[in-house]
Design an enzyme around this catalytic site. Structure first.
Site, mmCIF file in Angstrom:
data_model
loop_
_atom_site.group_PDB
_atom_site.id
_atom_site.type_symbol
_atom_site.label_atom_id
_atom_site.label_comp_id
_atom_site.label_asym_id
_atom_site.label_seq_id
_atom_site.Cartn_x
_atom_site.Cartn_y
_atom_site.Cartn_z
ATOM 1 N N SER A 81 2.433 51.096 5.181
ATOM 2 C CA SER A 81 3.790 51.606 5.360
ATOM 3 C C SER A 81 4.458 50.926 6.568
ATOM 4 O O SER A 81 4.581 49.707 6.589
ATOM 5 C CB SER A 81 3.764 53.132 5.500
ATOM 6 O OG SER A 81 5.068 53.663 5.529
ATOM 7 N N HIS A 132 8.994 56.806 1.081
ATOM 8 C CA HIS A 132 8.582 56.005 -0.082
ATOM 9 C C HIS A 132 8.903 56.698 -1.404
ATOM 10 O O HIS A 132 8.135 56.629 -2.359
ATOM 11 C CB HIS A 132 7.095 55.639 0.022
ATOM 12 C CG HIS A 132 6.776 54.854 1.248
ATOM 13 N ND1 HIS A 132 7.214 53.567 1.442
ATOM 14 C CD2 HIS A 132 6.105 55.189 2.382
ATOM 15 C CE1 HIS A 132 6.821 53.140 2.630
ATOM 16 N NE2 HIS A 132 6.154 54.116 3.225
#
Length: 304
Positions: free
Chosen positions: A87, A190
């Protein structure tokens, strides 16, 4: 072949930077990066409580700065065999691989954190880790409840994300043989809820100075090795609203013949996943400077 891994949001804990400040030069580096990010990174990494560093706009620059500071201490002017980030850790990985300068990576993560915090404030959303269970059944249950598998981490771990009411329904009807754990994050990262942040970064990223990677760099989208620095930065932007496929990254590590993983601070999460998924490889989690000697021994042995 050693891979350097940079963790994502949620790995931070109060005071985790304190022991690193004892290394000459680290405090100066963080002071410079504090000017770049507009945040007192030293204070946030040493004195701030868990709630303060839970703030997305704080946590993301803090994580990238911490990873880069430890990388510079460990490798000095050398380049690792391979690198990957989870991430927001992808921005640290991009700087280590030479795709972005540390300053460019920190400008992007500063704006990423702010934009994601603003997007998260629009609707009350969250994330829940699903531990264990049959993967297909877990994914089907996530879909049934209108949630997104925001992180497919491998090693029996998937993170569901979405609105709090749907997460509550999911918790009341969990997948068979799975444990659920609510994550201390500010929103559904996300997922489609981050679309406004993607738009903001699309306007900014084309002006960033970018180079092609100088070492093997894996991407979260599908674990593929990055060929183009410009393409990677474009994918970094889109990844804000797309699932992280760390399982695919670990599959790629296996295919590349990675023999060891060194996780940058705040370490522990990614080496924990690798311990369960990538049997037989050496693992070092750089939790404190006391772990540096073990990491250096690993690097020396690999070079020999």
């Amino acid at each position: 072949m050693i891979l350097l891994a940079s963790p994502g949001q949620g790995a931070q804990t109060p005071g985790f930077l304190q022991p690193w400040l004892e290394i000459p030069g680290v405090a100066d580096r963080l002071a410079w990066w504090s000017a770049v990010t507009g945040l007192d990174l030293v204070r946030y990494g040493t004195e701030a409580d868990a709630e303060e560093i839970r703030d997305t706009a704080v946590a993301q620059p803090l994580l990238v700065a911490a990873a880069l500071a430890a990388y510079e201490v460990l490798y000095e002017d050398r380049v690792p065999d391979a690198v990957a980030g989870h991430s927001v850790g992808e921005l640290a990985a991009a700087a280590i691989a030479g795709v972005l300068s540390p300053e460019a990576a920190l400008v992007l993560v500063r704006e990423r954190g702010r934009a994601m915090a603003e997007a998260a404030a629009v609707t009350e959303t969250g994330m829940t880790a699903v531990l264990g269970g049959d993967t297909d059944e877990v994914l089907a249950s996530i879909d049934k409840h209108g949630l997104t598998p925001a992180n497919v981490n491998g090693a029996g771990q998937i993170v569901a994300a979405g609105t709090m009411d749907r997460l509550a329904e999911f918790a009341n009807e969990p997948p068979a043989k799975a444990r659920l754990r609510a994550l201390s994050v500010a929103g559904a990262f996300h997922t489609e809820h981050m679309a406004p942040a993607v738009d903001a970064l699309r306007r900014l990223a084309p002006g960033a100075p970018v180079a092609d990677p100088r070492t093997t760099l894996l991407q979260n989208r599908d674990g593929a090795v990055v060929e183009s620095g410009t393409g990677f930065v474009e994918r970094l932007v889109e990844q804000v609203s797309a699932p992280v496929r760390w399982d695919a990254c670990m599959d790629a590590m296996r295919e590349l013949g990675i023999t060891a993983i060194i996780e940058l601070p705040p370490a522990g999460t990614l080496t924990g996943l690798a311990r369960r998924e990538l049997k037989g490889i050496d693992l070092v989690a750089l939790k404190t400077p006391g772990d540096l000697d073990k990491a250096r021994e690993l690097i020396s042995a690999d070079a020999a």
